[in-house]
Scaffold this motif. Structure first.
Motif, PDB file in Angstrom:
ATOM      1  N   GLU A 140       0.830  -1.206   0.000  1.00 24.44           N
ATOM      2  CA  GLU A 140       0.000   0.000   0.000  1.00 24.44           C
ATOM      3  C   GLU A 140       0.864   1.255   0.000  1.00 24.44           C
ATOM      4  OE1 GLU A 140      -4.119  -1.407   2.220  1.00 24.44           O
ATOM      5  OE2 GLU A 140      -2.450  -0.673   3.434  1.00 24.44           O
ATOM      6  N   ALA A 141       1.960   1.236   0.763  1.00 32.56           N
ATOM      7  CA  ALA A 141       2.846   2.398   0.805  1.00 32.56           C
ATOM      8  C   ALA A 141       3.493   2.649  -0.552  1.00 32.56           C
ATOM      9  CB  ALA A 141       3.915   2.184   1.876  1.00 32.56           C
ATOM     10  N   GLU A 142       3.768   1.593  -1.289  1.00 28.92           N
ATOM     11  CA  GLU A 142       4.387   1.719  -2.607  1.00 28.92           C
ATOM     12  C   GLU A 142       3.357   1.907  -3.715  1.00 28.92           C
ATOM     13  OE1 GLU A 142       6.804  -1.727  -3.082  1.00 28.92           O
ATOM     14  OE2 GLU A 142       8.251  -1.148  -1.538  1.00 28.92           O
ATOM     15  N   GLY A 143       2.074   1.808  -3.371  1.00 30.99           N
ATOM     16  CA  GLY A 143       1.020   2.021  -4.348  1.00 30.99           C
ATOM     17  C   GLY A 143       0.813   0.872  -5.314  1.00 30.99           C
ATOM     18  N   VAL A 144       1.200  -0.350  -4.901  1.00 30.20           N
ATOM     19  CA  VAL A 144       1.072  -1.509  -5.798  1.00 30.20           C
ATOM     20  C   VAL A 144       0.138  -2.574  -5.220  1.00 30.20           C
ATOM     21  CG1 VAL A 144       3.337  -1.160  -6.831  1.00 30.20           C
ATOM     22  CG2 VAL A 144       3.132  -2.601  -4.779  1.00 30.20           C
ATOM     23  N   ARG A 223       8.972  -2.148  -8.920  1.00 28.43           N
ATOM     24  CA  ARG A 223       8.062  -3.257  -8.626  1.00 28.43           C
ATOM     25  C   ARG A 223       6.619  -2.823  -8.840  1.00 28.43           C
ATOM     26  NH1 ARG A 223      10.349  -5.449  -2.872  1.00 28.43           N
ATOM     27  NH2 ARG A 223      10.152  -3.226  -2.416  1.00 28.43           N
ATOM     28  N   GLY A 224       5.831  -3.734  -9.392  1.00 27.09           N
ATOM     29  CA  GLY A 224       4.436  -3.431  -9.655  1.00 27.09           C
ATOM     30  C   GLY A 224       4.181  -2.895 -11.040  1.00 27.09           C
ATOM     31  N   THR A 225       5.222  -2.681 -11.830  1.00 25.41           N
ATOM     32  CA  THR A 225       5.038  -2.208 -13.202  1.00 25.41           C
ATOM     33  C   THR A 225       4.390  -3.302 -14.043  1.00 25.41           C
ATOM     34  OG1 THR A 225       7.028  -0.823 -13.004  1.00 25.41           O
ATOM     35  CG2 THR A 225       6.225  -1.297 -15.232  1.00 25.41           C
TER      36      THR A 225
END
Length: 319
Positions: A140-144, A223-225
């Motif tokens: 959640e903090a990284e938006g993924v 990450r999450g891309t």
């Protein structure tokens, strides 16, 4: 001389005495004994005991659930019971509308493939939900992170099960005849092996991936891309597909060679899904290609690849 003597007339014999011939006349008893009448049984309507009614209802329900082959009635009743008992797990991984979609999926799966097919889907759901929760705060903090704390909606349920549902319908309506039932069952298992592998590789990669590469260019990306892969996520996804294929073997859904086919097909499909995500998703003209649409393409590829590989293998064996 008497006139009777002259005329030779004999006097009539004397009338017999009643006392000497009592046996000729049965004497009725003065009092006829009256037997007491048998009591008449009274039949009263008795209500069945509550425990007997409950026991009978439970027995009928168990018989219905165990019916083989499965029926729509047994599928609906089984899912109602399981969803009520498993509601805490369902609520943690699905929204209310997602639970409704999952109920339809579970009913269809039970009707087509029985309890073993349902258990396969349940295993996928439990593992997928658990891995989505891993390091949720960090994601959640990284938006993924997945939306709604990882609670998936009906779009995600449909996107994850579309190919499996098609295989279920093909099985129920005996498309191709009984000779194709095994093939549709293979496609069903392969679709969920593909989706579980994709979910685990994505979630583990976002949580533990040290370096992520864009699959089309091999450039390092965050990450999450979309379309990014990592060594940690790829290995975790491979293990997840092996695990679910093994469960399919234990349940009698597939055999050993078919399990290998499912694992190979799932990895090929996941590479294809990463390429689609990197090349097309979020690009101009492909705004409609969201995660749910990509999921449908992904699991469809896994299912189709497994069916084609099985057919090619059988063809080579018969040559």
């Amino acid at each position: 001389m008497a006139l009777s003597t002259l005329l030779h007339i004999k006097p009539p014999p004397p009338f017999p005495s009643l006392k000497s011939h009592r046996s000729f006349f049965p004497i009725l008893p003065t009092k006829i004994p009256i037997q007491n009448p048998k009591p008449i049984k009274q039949f009263t309507m008795q209500r069945p005991h509550a425990s007997t009614t409950v026991h009978s209802a439970v027995s009928d329900a168990v018989t219905l659930i165990q019916s083989s082959p499965a029926t729509w009635q047994s599928a609906i009743l089984s899912n109602l019971l399981i969803f009520v008992l498993g509601s805490p797990i369902l609520v943690s991984g699905l929204s209310l509308s997602g639970i409704a979609a999952a109920f339809l999926l579970g009913t269809l799966t039970w009707r087509a493939f029985g309890p073993s097919g349902f258990l396969l889907v349940a295993t996928y759901f439990i593992i997928g939900t658990a891995v989505t929760k891993v390091r949720m705060a960090q994601k959640e903090a990284e938006g993924v992170a997945e939306k709604r704390k990882g609670r998936r909606g009906p779009g995600s349920v449909i996107g994850s099960s579309a190919a499996g549902c098609i295989c279920a319908f093909l099985t129920i309506f005996l498309v191709g005849g009984k000779a194709y039932l095994r093939l549709w069952q293979l496609g069903f298992v392969a679709s969920f092996c593909t989706k579980l592998s994709d979910t685990v590789s994505s979630e583990v990669g976002k949580a533990y991936g040290k370096t992520t590469y864009l699959v089309t260019t091999l450039k390092v990306v965050p990450r999450g891309t979309e379309g990014a892969v990592s060594l940690e996520g790829t290995l975790a996804g491979l293990l997840a597909s092996v695990l679910l294929a093994f469960v399919g073997c234990l349940m009698g859904q597939i055999n050993g060679p078919e399990a290998i086919i499912c694992v190979i097909a799932s990895q090929i499909a996941n590479v294809g899904e990463s390429i689609i995500g990197a090349a097309l998703q979020d690009k101009e003209g492909f705004r409609w290609l969201n995660n749910d649409a990509v999921n449908v393409i992904n699991i469809s590829m896994g299912s189709i690849f497994a069916v084609l590989m099985q057919q090619a293998l059988l063809k080579n064996l018969h040559m």
